[in-house]
Design an enzyme around this catalytic site. Structure first.
Site, short mmCIF file in Angstrom:
data_model
loop_
_atom_site.label_atom_id
_atom_site.label_comp_id
_atom_site.label_asym_id
_atom_site.label_seq_id
_atom_site.Cartn_x
_atom_site.Cartn_y
_atom_site.Cartn_z
N ASP A 20 0.86 -1.18 0.00
CA ASP A 20 0.00 0.00 0.00
C ASP A 20 0.90 1.23 0.00
OD1 ASP A 20 -2.29 1.82 0.46
OD2 ASP A 20 -3.33 -0.04 0.94
N HIS A 75 -2.83 3.32 -4.60
CA HIS A 75 -2.24 2.86 -3.33
C HIS A 75 -0.79 2.39 -3.52
CE1 HIS A 75 -5.73 2.95 -0.54
NE2 HIS A 75 -6.43 2.81 -1.64
N GLU A 122 -9.83 2.82 -5.11
CA GLU A 122 -9.53 4.22 -4.81
C GLU A 122 -8.39 4.78 -5.66
OE1 GLU A 122 -10.91 4.55 -0.22
OE2 GLU A 122 -8.93 3.71 -0.50
C1 TNX Z 1 -10.70 1.75 2.31
S1 TNX Z 1 -11.24 -1.12 1.45
C2 TNX Z 1 -9.60 1.14 1.76
C3 TNX Z 1 -8.40 0.96 2.59
C4 TNX Z 1 -8.53 1.64 3.93
C5 TNX Z 1 -9.91 1.35 4.50
C6 TNX Z 1 -10.13 1.89 5.87
C7 TNX Z 1 -10.32 -0.63 0.38
C8 TNX Z 1 -10.31 -1.45 -0.80
N1 TNX Z 1 -9.61 0.51 0.54
O1 TNX Z 1 -7.27 1.43 1.89
O2 TNX Z 1 -7.55 1.15 4.78
O3 TNX Z 1 -10.87 1.91 3.64
O4 TNX Z 1 -11.35 1.46 6.40
#
Ligand code: TNX
Length: 662
Positions: A202, A276, A340
């Protein structure tokens, strides 16, 4: 399932729960009958197994030897006939196919414990059930010479509801050693969890050694400090130079994979892309759009790192990384993240725009889809299955991809014939708070996911056509570790929520019963205590709805709104009043909440709060004196509609459970 074929075992009538406490097995078996009677593990108990059952018999012996100190020798099954009395026998039996690869049949009589299964995984799960039939002390790590090791006489036939019963651990935001990871796998496997999704990459750290790109771990595995506003001493994951971080060598990875395999746990590695990725780009900045060096010293929710989707070097790099990953992990699934992705960089990048033009891609969503599809072709060519987060649906889903639903899309993907793993934030985010009183909990990322809500989860999405439900592989609990810097706290966040998820994904839907689950959980807590595993003790949600508002109640200007309190709710101590919005286009500004005794204010909290779609401090704390008989208690809230008066919600009176911070 021909369960009733086994009925001759029960020559007398089955005992009902009222006569004899039901065994505390979690997850609850599909079929279970028990009788008054017991098998006693003794210093001369022997274990027998046929060829394929030998490794599991060895595991069983090891589990039992620690606390019992009995020798428990393992012999070939052929010798069982000659053995008088007391023994345990494990048999791999092709004929037991109808139980499936993970199913087993466990029969306990006064002299013999027999576990039969079609495959080693089934035998292993039979062994886990047998451990749970023993006293909780069987999980102790030290010898307990005075304990009687008694197993009730039972007959169990068991198999899982879903093939994917998962747990995810984020080792990027905070690092956990290979031994810590193994400890978690061991406890999870005892709950019959069979997938460990290892979030290895990440923005905040790259954790797996890649021989071809040594800078990934030389640079990408480290950051200045623990970050996320946490205390320096909350963790011990510091390198020799004092930087925070760590990584697994390829030898470490092989060791953990073998450890998991022995417990029938598949490790699904996740290599995040295209977002990420700040840790990778800190090591190899040339793979980003701008080529600017990036930093791993990021806070929560900062999504800085995205690979350039235009440069050919990006794909070459990721394919080389994945080639090493394929060699390390026997898992048929490879997780490529996909969540994301900040697409702003792509909009301003000449390479990305050139790629879009050349490939006829209309927008950045389609560029993301191009990225994932290209990776999928590569993954499939290596006989692996690609899995990614909800967002891989954007711009069109790759042909064979499996979707991990965290923010929706699961039903749509399954309807189109894609496999899906359900892990919605609403029921599966184990980084969320377990209690409403945040002062009694370790700091968490936010949210509220009590045990009840995990247990209430139904993995098959509503409205999915029955013919497509087989595409729902199962569900998974995710531990994102932004605010979880050490193992004890991971355990606290996992247990008992993972135990609830294990039951949801293993046991028949019709058997789910929360109050029976909490009865068995009491015993399970003793097992965890014996094994030195941290957990959160379940306390009922304990909140009482005392009032509700709808648009008619709320005025434009700040005005008092009174609620009569039933005498039964008023108890000495601290109470919290939570104004929980449920519906409507507006919200309400709150300027204070007071407790009145016969019209006189006796306690109040006058902070400014807001309740609405995005609430801000809508919980008010009151110090309640010992209630007096005959006194009339009222709750008064000072409220005003915000942007109108169209909102609705419920006011809860919440008692605070004692703090359990690990
Ligand atoms: C969303 S779940 C994210 C993570 C974060 C998390 C915190 C996901 C695929 N991405 O990068 O750690 O929320 O709740």
């Amino acid at each position: 399932m021909k369960f009733w074929m086994f009925l001759p075992w029960l020559l007398t009538a089955p005992v009902v729960a009222a006569d004899l406490a039901a065994p505390a097995i979690i997850p609850l078996p599909q079929k279970m009958e028990w009788q008054a009677g017991e098998f006693r593990l003794r210093s001369d108990t022997k274990i027998f197994a046929n060829g394929g059952g030998r490794p599991t018999a060895g595991q069983l012996a090891e589990y039992l030897r620690g606390p019992t100190k009995y020798p428990l020798p393992v012999f070939s099954e052929r010798m069982a006939g000659k053995a008088p009395g007391n023994y345990i026998i494990l048999t791999l039996k092709k004929g037991a196919r109808e139980l499936g690869r993970e199913g087993y049949e466990l029969t306990v009589t006064t002299n013999v414990v027999s576990i039969q299964a079609a495959a080693p995984a089934g035998l292993f799960y039979g062994v886990q059930t047998l451990r749970q039939l023993l006293p909780p002390e069987i999980y102790a790590t030290t010898a307990l010479p005075n304990q009687a090791w008694i197993v009730p006489t039972v007959h169990i036939i068991d198999w899982p509801r879903f093939p994917w019963r998962g747990m995810m651990l984020d080792v990027s935001r905070h690092f956990f050693t290979k031994t810590e990871v193994e400890q978690l796998i061991e406890v999870a496997a005892a709950d019959k969890i069979n997938v460990f999704h290892w979030h290895l990459v990440d923005d905040n750290g790259w954790r797996v050694e890649i021989n071809k790109y040594p800078k990934l771990t030389q640079i990408g595995a480290w950051r200045h400090g623990v970050e996320f506003g946490l205390a320096t001493h909350s963790t011990t994951a510091y390198g020799p130079d004092g930087r925070y971080g760590g990584f697994y060598t390829q030898a470490d990875i092989r060791e953990v994979v073998a450890y998991a395999q022995a417990r029938h746990v598949t490790i699904v590695p996740e290599i995040e892309m295209p977002g990420h990725s700040a840790a990778a780009l800190a090591a190899y900045p040339e793979l980003s759009c701008t080529g600017q060096p990036q930093s791993t010293d990021l806070g929560a929710g900062v999504h800085a790192g995205v690979y350039c989707a235009g440069k050919e070097e990006t794909f070459e790099f990721l394919q080389n990384v994945l080639t090493e990953i394929f060699a390390l992990f026997p898992s048929p699934y490879i997780h490529i993240g996909g969540d994301e992705v900040p697409k702003g960089n792509w909009q301003h990048c000449e390479h990305c725009q050139a790629r879009m033009l050349a490939e006829g891609l209309k927008n950045e969503e389609e560029l993301q889809s191009y990225f994932i599809k290209r990776m999928e072709t590569f993954v499939n060519a290596h006989h692996k299955q690609l899995i990614g987060w909800s967002e891989i649906l954007q711009g069109g889903l790759a042909k064979n991809a499996t979707v991990m639903d965290w923010i929706g899309g699961g039903r749509e993907a399954a309807s189109q014939g894609h496999d899906v793993v359900m892990t919605p934030t609403s029921n599966c985010y184990f980084d969320y708070y377990q209690g409403r009183d945040h002062t009694a909990e370790p700091r968490a990322i936010g949210g509220y996911l009590p045990l009840e809500k995990v247990y209430a989860f139904e993995p098959i999405p509503a409205g999915l056509a029955p013919a497509m439900t087989a595409h729902i592989l199962g569900a998974q609990g995710n531990v994102w570790t932004e605010y979880i810097p050490n193992l004890k706290q991971v355990e606290y966040m996992l247990f008992p929520r993972l135990t609830a998820l294990a039951e949801i994904t293993w046991s028949a839907k019709s058997s789910h019963n929360f109050s029976d689950f909490t009865r068995r959980l009491e015993v399970d807590n003793q097992r965890l205590d014996a094994g030195g595993v941290n957990f959160r003790r379940y306390v009922p949600d304990g909140r009482i709805p005392i009032g509700a508002w709808e648009p008619a109640v709320i005025k434009d200007k700040p005005s008092p709104w009174d609620i009569d309190l039933p005498t039964a709710v008023v108890k000495a101590g601290r109470a919290r009043v939570n104004l929980e919005y449920t519906d409507g286009a507006c919200g309400i500004d709150i300027t204070g909440v007071a407790l009145l005794a016969d019209g006189q204010v006796i306690s109040q909290d006058t902070h400014a709060g807001f309740t609405g779609a995005n609430p801000r401090d809508p919980v008010y704390t009151l110090e309640v004196p010992a209630p007096k008989p005959g006194v009339h208690y009222t709750l008064r809230a000072q409220v005003a509609g915000s942007g109108g008066t169209d909102s609705a919600g419920t006011v809860y009176w919440e008692e605070s459970p004692a703090s359990q911070k690990p």
